[in-house]
Scaffold this active site. Sequence first.
Site, mmCIF file in Angstrom:
data_model
loop_
_atom_site.group_PDB
_atom_site.id
_atom_site.type_symbol
_atom_site.label_atom_id
_atom_site.label_comp_id
_atom_site.label_asym_id
_atom_site.label_seq_id
_atom_site.Cartn_x
_atom_site.Cartn_y
_atom_site.Cartn_z
ATOM 1 C CB THR A 1 2.854 39.825 17.565
ATOM 2 O OG1 THR A 1 3.754 38.828 17.905
ATOM 3 C CG2 THR A 1 1.547 39.453 18.076
ATOM 4 C CB THR B 1 20.103 50.805 29.690
ATOM 5 O OG1 THR B 1 20.164 49.614 28.626
ATOM 6 C CG2 THR B 1 21.134 50.025 30.757
ATOM 7 C CE1 TYR C 1 25.587 48.377 20.747
ATOM 8 C CE2 TYR C 1 27.513 47.004 20.992
ATOM 9 C CZ TYR C 1 26.616 47.925 21.624
ATOM 10 O OH TYR C 1 26.776 48.160 22.948
ATOM 11 C CD GLU D 1 4.647 65.337 20.369
ATOM 12 O OE1 GLU D 1 5.654 65.962 19.763
ATOM 13 O OE2 GLU D 1 3.837 64.932 19.527
ATOM 14 C CE LYS E 1 16.311 52.141 27.038
ATOM 15 N NZ LYS E 1 16.715 52.262 25.602
ATOM 16 C CG ASP F 1 16.950 54.982 22.656
ATOM 17 O OD1 ASP F 1 18.106 55.069 23.103
ATOM 18 O OD2 ASP F 1 15.977 54.205 23.531
ATOM 19 C CB SER G 1 26.692 50.068 30.217
ATOM 20 O OG SER G 1 26.473 51.121 29.857
#
Length: 273
Positions: free
Chosen positions: A151, A61, A214, A77, A65, A101, A14
């Site tokens: 999917t 993380t 990344y 929301e 989550k 995010d 992290s």
Amino acid sequence: MDQYRVYGNPIKQSRSPFIHTAFAKSTEQQLCYQSEFVPLDTFAQTIKQFVIAGGKGANITVPFKEQALALCDQLSERAQLAGAVNTLSINNGQIFGDNTDGLGLVKDLLQNQVGIKGVNILFLGAGGAAKGVILPLLEQQPNSIIIANRTVSKAQDLCRQFNSDKLSACGFEQIANKHYDVIINATSASLSGNVPPIAEQLIHSDTVCYDMVYGQGLTPFLEWAKQSGSEKLIDGLGMLVGQAAESFNLWRGVMPETEQVLQSLRASLENNN
Ligand code: ATR
């Protein structure tokens, strides 16, 4: 000193303690931010203890989550729609859960001079990473977002969650051959060295190709996009810093500058640290 954590499993990789410590320094905030490894079966207990100990906030993380969502007393929301929480803010023993995010992604796109209003977006993936960013993207009023996934039913389910005529779903083989301004890869394919099987003809020199992951150098998706002709390649490091800045702002009421931190992280990645 006010205590903040990032909880995950694994957690050693992290970059959040580095990022938040740099933010605290640049905004002259007194706080302590540390990473903590959490055994898979003790997440709820760990958070409860942190709340009792007077912790102020935490980032959550992989793989916690979704579990974090269930522990919150109140949710934003966007966290509700994402079905996942990456930021906890604790006030008087009450936990507020949010998901920054998507804002991190939007902020990074804008920072890279990629406007979203009125554009056509091809969005690859319909897993956890995808769920967190659809609402903030829609809020920027794109012309359309096509969610393509291996999917197909998962892409369709994701579409249904948002009541928007801008959204549609398909499989990789059914992607309409039209001009997409931005292609966002939210699949985890790059992590295993793979690239979603989309047609090369979808890439033009001005197609912005964004990979939410990344690494050192170009990710497999961005390498493929470059070879297919795209001249605008962006990886997810800026999104990581962007979501951290949004969390920091939620906690401290100050929006930190991100450019310097991003440059340091990039340098450290390229030096393999
Ligand atoms: P997370 O929730 O952590 O994002 P996930 O739910 O496993 O992880 O979702 C990963 C996403 O990457 C999914 O959209 C997955 O496609 P499926 O829904 O069909 O599983 C996609 N994905 C993973 N590996 C892939 C690959 N090699 N090619 C294309 N898509 C891939």
